[in-house]
Motif scaffolding. Structure first.
Motif, PDB file in Angstrom:
ATOM      1  N   PRO A 310       0.815  -1.212   0.000  1.00 53.44           N
ATOM      2  CA  PRO A 310       0.000   0.000   0.000  1.00 53.44           C
ATOM      3  C   PRO A 310       0.844   1.255   0.000  1.00 53.44           C
ATOM      4  CG  PRO A 310      -0.730  -1.567   1.683  1.00 53.44           C
ATOM      5  CD  PRO A 310       0.567  -2.069   1.174  1.00 53.44           C
ATOM      6  N   ALA A 311       0.406   2.231  -0.760  1.00 57.94           N
ATOM      7  CA  ALA A 311       1.114   3.505  -0.782  1.00 57.94           C
ATOM      8  C   ALA A 311       1.014   4.167   0.581  1.00 57.94           C
ATOM      9  CB  ALA A 311       0.497   4.412  -1.849  1.00 57.94           C
ATOM     10  N   GLY A 312       2.042   4.943   0.895  1.00 58.01           N
ATOM     11  CA  GLY A 312       2.009   5.704   2.132  1.00 58.01           C
ATOM     12  C   GLY A 312       2.696   5.023   3.293  1.00 58.01           C
ATOM     13  N   GLN A 313       3.081   3.758   3.176  1.00 61.06           N
ATOM     14  CA  GLN A 313       3.766   3.087   4.263  1.00 61.06           C
ATOM     15  C   GLN A 313       5.272   3.209   4.067  1.00 61.06           C
ATOM     16  OE1 GLN A 313       2.392  -0.742   5.394  1.00 61.06           O
ATOM     17  NE2 GLN A 313       0.264  -0.312   4.871  1.00 61.06           N
ATOM     18  N   PRO A 314       6.020   3.268   5.181  1.00 65.41           N
ATOM     19  CA  PRO A 314       7.455   3.535   5.083  1.00 65.41           C
ATOM     20  C   PRO A 314       8.211   2.459   4.321  1.00 65.41           C
ATOM     21  CG  PRO A 314       6.670   3.860   7.331  1.00 65.41           C
ATOM     22  CD  PRO A 314       5.553   3.210   6.573  1.00 65.41           C
ATOM     23  N   GLY A 315       9.032   2.893   3.371  1.00 64.87           N
ATOM     24  CA  GLY A 315       9.905   1.994   2.636  1.00 64.87           C
ATOM     25  C   GLY A 315      11.300   2.580   2.578  1.00 64.87           C
ATOM     26  N   LEU A 316      12.304   1.727   2.358  1.00 66.04           N
ATOM     27  CA  LEU A 316      13.694   2.170   2.269  1.00 66.04           C
ATOM     28  C   LEU A 316      14.397   1.418   1.158  1.00 66.04           C
ATOM     29  CD1 LEU A 316      15.137   2.319   5.907  1.00 66.04           C
ATOM     30  CD2 LEU A 316      14.771   4.225   4.365  1.00 66.04           C
ATOM     31  N   VAL A 317      15.347   2.079   0.520  1.00 68.58           N
ATOM     32  CA  VAL A 317      16.281   1.401  -0.371  1.00 68.58           C
ATOM     33  C   VAL A 317      17.681   1.568   0.216  1.00 68.58           C
ATOM     34  CG1 VAL A 317      17.201   1.192  -2.696  1.00 68.58           C
ATOM     35  CG2 VAL A 317      14.847   1.957  -2.362  1.00 68.58           C
ATOM     36  N   TYR A 318      18.420   0.468   0.309  1.00 68.09           N
ATOM     37  CA  TYR A 318      19.793   0.536   0.793  1.00 68.09           C
ATOM     38  C   TYR A 318      20.705   0.017  -0.307  1.00 68.09           C
ATOM     39  CZ  TYR A 318      23.899  -0.147   3.743  1.00 68.09           C
ATOM     40  OH  TYR A 318      25.160  -0.087   4.273  1.00 68.09           O
ATOM     41  N   PHE A 319      21.461   0.937  -0.915  1.00 68.85           N
ATOM     42  CA  PHE A 319      22.389   0.596  -1.988  1.00 68.85           C
ATOM     43  C   PHE A 319      23.803   0.474  -1.432  1.00 68.85           C
ATOM     44  CE2 PHE A 319      19.133   2.940  -4.479  1.00 68.85           C
ATOM     45  CZ  PHE A 319      18.896   2.013  -5.472  1.00 68.85           C
ATOM     46  N   MET A 320      24.489  -0.581  -1.784  1.00 69.34           N
ATOM     47  CA  MET A 320      25.922  -0.664  -1.529  1.00 69.34           C
ATOM     48  C   MET A 320      26.463  -1.817  -2.352  1.00 69.34           C
ATOM     49  SD  MET A 320      26.184  -2.396   2.268  1.00 69.34           S
ATOM     50  CE  MET A 320      27.945  -2.144   2.294  1.00 69.34           C
ATOM     51  N   GLU A 321      27.808  -1.816  -2.580  1.00 68.51           N
ATOM     52  CA  GLU A 321      28.351  -2.949  -3.314  1.00 68.51           C
ATOM     53  C   GLU A 321      28.166  -4.183  -2.444  1.00 68.51           C
ATOM     54  OE1 GLU A 321      31.926  -1.790  -0.834  1.00 68.51           O
ATOM     55  OE2 GLU A 321      30.229  -0.820  -1.754  1.00 68.51           O
ATOM     56  N   GLY A 322      27.660  -5.223  -3.072  1.00 66.82           N
ATOM     57  CA  GLY A 322      27.354  -6.430  -2.299  1.00 66.82           C
ATOM     58  C   GLY A 322      25.957  -6.381  -1.717  1.00 66.82           C
ATOM     59  N   ALA A 323      25.668  -5.385  -0.869  1.00 64.45           N
ATOM     60  CA  ALA A 323      24.375  -5.244  -0.193  1.00 64.45           C
ATOM     61  C   ALA A 323      23.895  -6.578   0.354  1.00 64.45           C
ATOM     62  CB  ALA A 323      23.338  -4.631  -1.128  1.00 64.45           C
ATOM     63  N   VAL A 324      24.750  -7.218   1.145  1.00 69.95           N
ATOM     64  CA  VAL A 324      24.403  -8.504   1.727  1.00 69.95           C
ATOM     65  C   VAL A 324      24.360  -8.365   3.242  1.00 69.95           C
ATOM     66  CG1 VAL A 324      25.387  -9.813  -0.173  1.00 69.95           C
ATOM     67  CG2 VAL A 324      26.843  -9.218   1.764  1.00 69.95           C
ATOM     68  N   CYS A 325      23.752  -9.321   3.893  1.00 73.15           N
ATOM     69  CA  CYS A 325      23.609  -9.274   5.350  1.00 73.15           C
ATOM     70  C   CYS A 325      24.829  -9.899   6.016  1.00 73.15           C
ATOM     71  CB  CYS A 325      22.323  -9.968   5.764  1.00 73.15           C
ATOM     72  SG  CYS A 325      20.843  -9.041   5.304  1.00 73.15           S
ATOM     73  N   ASP A 326      25.975  -9.237   5.856  1.00 75.26           N
ATOM     74  CA  ASP A 326      27.196  -9.674   6.516  1.00 75.26           C
ATOM     75  C   ASP A 326      27.420  -8.793   7.735  1.00 75.26           C
ATOM     76  OD1 ASP A 326      28.022  -7.269   5.418  1.00 75.26           O
ATOM     77  OD2 ASP A 326      29.394  -8.168   3.968  1.00 75.26           O
ATOM     78  N   PHE A 327      28.683  -8.665   8.183  1.00 76.72           N
ATOM     79  CA  PHE A 327      28.949  -7.902   9.407  1.00 76.72           C
ATOM     80  C   PHE A 327      28.500  -6.454   9.310  1.00 76.72           C
ATOM     81  CE2 PHE A 327      32.625  -7.013   6.789  1.00 76.72           C
ATOM     82  CZ  PHE A 327      32.968  -5.711   7.105  1.00 76.72           C
ATOM     83  N   ARG A 328      28.439  -5.905   8.084  1.00 78.98           N
ATOM     84  CA  ARG A 328      28.060  -4.500   7.923  1.00 78.98           C
ATOM     85  C   ARG A 328      26.604  -4.256   8.272  1.00 78.98           C
ATOM     86  NH1 ARG A 328      30.205  -4.147   1.907  1.00 78.98           N
ATOM     87  NH2 ARG A 328      29.350  -6.262   2.015  1.00 78.98           N
ATOM     88  N   LEU A 329      25.768  -5.280   8.156  1.00 81.01           N
ATOM     89  CA  LEU A 329      24.365  -5.190   8.572  1.00 81.01           C
ATOM     90  C   LEU A 329      24.099  -6.109   9.761  1.00 81.01           C
ATOM     91  CD1 LEU A 329      22.443  -5.032   5.159  1.00 81.01           C
ATOM     92  CD2 LEU A 329      22.818  -3.183   6.794  1.00 81.01           C
ATOM     93  N   SER A 330      25.157  -6.344  10.549  1.00 77.63           N
ATOM     94  CA  SER A 330      25.048  -7.186  11.735  1.00 77.63           C
ATOM     95  C   SER A 330      24.405  -8.526  11.401  1.00 77.63           C
ATOM     96  CB  SER A 330      24.258  -6.466  12.838  1.00 77.63           C
ATOM     97  OG  SER A 330      24.380  -7.144  14.071  1.00 77.63           O
ATOM     98  N   TYR A 331      24.788  -9.083  10.248  1.00 74.67           N
ATOM     99  CA  TYR A 331      24.332 -10.395   9.790  1.00 74.67           C
ATOM    100  C   TYR A 331      22.815 -10.470   9.606  1.00 74.67           C
ATOM    101  CZ  TYR A 331      29.026 -11.139  11.473  1.00 74.67           C
ATOM    102  OH  TYR A 331      30.374 -11.010  11.697  1.00 74.67           O
ATOM    103  N   GLY A 332      22.195  -9.289   9.445  1.00 71.61           N
ATOM    104  CA  GLY A 332      20.749  -9.225   9.255  1.00 71.61           C
ATOM    105  C   GLY A 332      19.990  -8.862  10.514  1.00 71.61           C
TER     106      GLY A 332
END
Length: 603
Positions: A310-332
């Motif tokens: 539904p429109a109006g609900q919060p969304g985010l885009v996170y761009f980065m090389e790899g963009a994987v759930c490793d240590f940089r995203l605390s493993y998800g």
């Protein structure tokens, strides 16, 4: 009667077979229990509050074998063993490159007839030693290399600086072992020391993961999930496309600058809080620089969960090389379990990293990020997210940056406040500049304060966290973009790898500007090591006159200290002019310590 007689042997066979099968099963179970250490655990109990750690076991073995010197370049993975060695009287000698540490250990081995010992941190710290280890192999020098490693619980999950280190060193060493339990430290090191000196002497390697070196309570706090994980194991992109969606964006790594310097949808601060609050999160990235975004080959259909959101609900885009759930995203773990997670990546294995433990994707799309986002816009047919969500995040950004401004005005005990210095760097950087970053604490601070001027204008090591990339990155960047001003932000620790290359810059007439945040230490490591382990061993450097060393190589050298606190911009402008005149320049900036990055991790 003949029939009954014939059947008797058959009847006696089955009890014997069952007895044999049961015996075999029991033996297998007992063997497995022994191998897993279950019997050991029945006899020995773990004191979960104890401050003792595996590093003390390492130090005890080294002392028992007469080791007097331990050569190292400090890293969070190996801090406990360095502190322990210092406490029992083994002299810890820290170098400015890991290869030097192993060469020094080799020299000790040759001159004393004993085993020379070096300890280095995981990943790039260890790979830096390969040449020296190979040299010791050919020279038949008994050298023990101790290497840090990611926790065994986080192996193959994208931990910082985690690679298959054993495969790398097996061809180089007489003996290789990875310690998996604290009780195995002593016998493993004894075997290694014996192997180094027996028969034809040579180098040996022992890998020591974090969870066998640090105290139990620290390992439990950092490595074990606070909530039970779900699942089987746990029970640009076209700028017009992003603007059309109206989704706020966070950018990391080589994606910095993708939306220019002041794009209204680019949110820079409070990433973790925003990820927790978002209803939909799109993790977008791949192995190639995101600003190229070419060669489309992804499924043209956008993910159904996002297209029907539904429109109006919060969304985010996170761009980065790899963009994987490793240590940089605390493993998800930074992702909310209530969020719908869509991930787009060219590499399927990396895309699903840790999805069996800490997070689950609603949709996983293997393909090109640029093509995907463009197709997504077409699929949503003009649908946008409410502007108040982006405004909420922008307001949080403004509040965080106001807090930064206040920290910039906070006096430091000596020298200059690095937050204020970097704010002035941000104000001085021209629009055509390329930023090369190489270091820990100073560079980590700069990531919050200094903005990339555009796509492919921010060069950092990437997920491997390698120190020493600065000079090489700057050299390549200036040759590729001769009209751009190349600015290098160095920590004083990292600059030790690159200093001599200013001879290269001078000889080849490559004008670049290097800014050194000189706080006389490996601050990113000491920030954890001192409060956790009570020692600053191997973390201390000096307020070295790096600018004078650069001048000795033929470059220009400038000093920024508290005496020039009101002249920071003038000195930076002077460096720019020297660079325009064709000279490589080193600006040695003496900075004090702040609490800006308290809580940041080094492993």
């Amino acid at each position: 009667m003949e029939t009954l007689a014939a059947a008797a042997p058959a009847r006696s066979f089955f009890p014997s077979f069952l007895l044999l099968a049961c015996g075999t099963l029991v033996a297998a179970l007992l063997g497995a229990a022994h191998w897993l250490g279950l019997f050991y655990q029945l006899v020995h109990k773990v004191d979960k509050a104890s401050i003792q750690h595996g590093g003390e076991n390492v130090a005890a073995v080294l002392r028992a074998h007469g080791v007097r010197f331990l050569f190292t370049l400090v890293g969070g993975h190996i801090s406990p063993l360095l502190v322990a060695c210092e406490k029992i009287g083994i002299r810890v000698v820290d170098t400015r490159h890991e290869v030097t540490a192993v060469f020094a250990a080799d020299a000790v081995a040759r001159l004393t007839g004993t085993v020379g010992v070096a300890a280095v941190t995981a990943g790039p710290g260890l790979t830096n030693t390969v040449t020296a280890v190979k040299n010791a192999q050919i020279a038949q020098s008994p050298v023990l290399l101790l290497g840090g490693a990611a926790s065994t619980l986080l192996q193959n999950r994208g931990a910082l600086q985690a690679i298959d280190q054993m495969s790398l060193f097996r061809p180089l060493c007489k003996f290789c072992a990875s310690v998996r339990r604290v009780r195995d430290i002593v016998p493993t090191l004894r075997l290694a020391m014996a192997a180094a000196q027996s028969g034809t002497p040579g180098p040996v390697f022992v890998e020591l993961p974090i969870d066998v070196l640090y105290p139990y309570f620290m390992v439990q706090k950092e490595m074990v999930p606070t909530k039970p994980p779900k699942g089987l194991m746990g029970r640009v992109v076209s700028w017009a496309a992003v603007e059309t969606l109206g989704i706020p964006c966070f950018l990391g790594g080589m994606a910095r600058g993708l939306l220019g310097r002041n794009h209204p949808l680019h949110i820079r601060q409070n990433r973790s809080a925003a990820l927790k609050k978002a209803d939909v999160v799109l993790l977008a990235g791949g192995p190639q620089p995101l600003s190229s975004l070419q060669a489309p080959f992804c499924d043209p259909a956008p993910p159904s969960q996002l297209s029907h959101h539904p429109a109006g609900q919060p969304g985010l885009v996170y761009f980065m090389e790899g963009a994987v759930c490793d240590f940089r995203l605390s493993y998800g773990r930074v992702l909310s379990r209530s969020s719908k997670i869509i991930i787009v990546n060219r590499n399927r294995k990396e895309m699903l990293l840790n999805s069996d433990m800490f997070w689950k994707p609603q949709e996983a799309v293997q393909g090109d990020v640029g093509s995907f986002v463009v197709k997504l816009v077409e699929g949503l047919k003009g649908q946008t997210w409410a502007s108040d969500w982006a405004e909420e995040l922008r307001e949080a950004d403004r509040q965080k940056e106001q807090a930064f401004r206040e920290k910039a005005l906070t006096p430091v005990a000596q020298h200059l406040n690095p937050v204020r210095v970097l704010q002035l760097v941000e104000e001085t950087l021209p629009d055509n500049s390329i930023l090369v970053v190489d270091g820990g604490d100073f560079v980590g601070t700069a990531a919050h304060l200094v903005q990339s001027r555009g796509p492919l204008r921010w060069l950092d090591p990437g997920a491997f966290g390698t120190l020493g990339v600065g000079a090489g990155f700057a050299l390549g960047a200036k040759l590729c973009r001769p009209d751009a001003e190349v600015w290098c932000l160095f920590g004083d620790g990292a600059f030790g790898y690159s200093l001599i290359e200013f001879d290269t810059f001078v000889r080849h007439k490559i004008p670049v500007i290097a800014l050194i945040g000189n706080d006389a230490g490996w601050t990113q490591i000491s920030r954890e090591q001192v409060p956790c382990l009570g020692s600053n061993v191997a973390c201390g450097l000096a307020y070295t006159d790096y600018h004078k060393a650069a001048m000795g190589l033929g470059a220009q050298g400038l000093l920024l200290s508290r005496e020039k606190e009101d002249q920071v911009v003038e000195v930076l402008r002077d460096a720019q002019q020297q660079c325009r005149d064709g000279h490589p320049v080193v600006v040695n900036i003496l900075i004090g310590r702040t609490d800006f990055r308290d809580g940041s991790i080094a492993v």
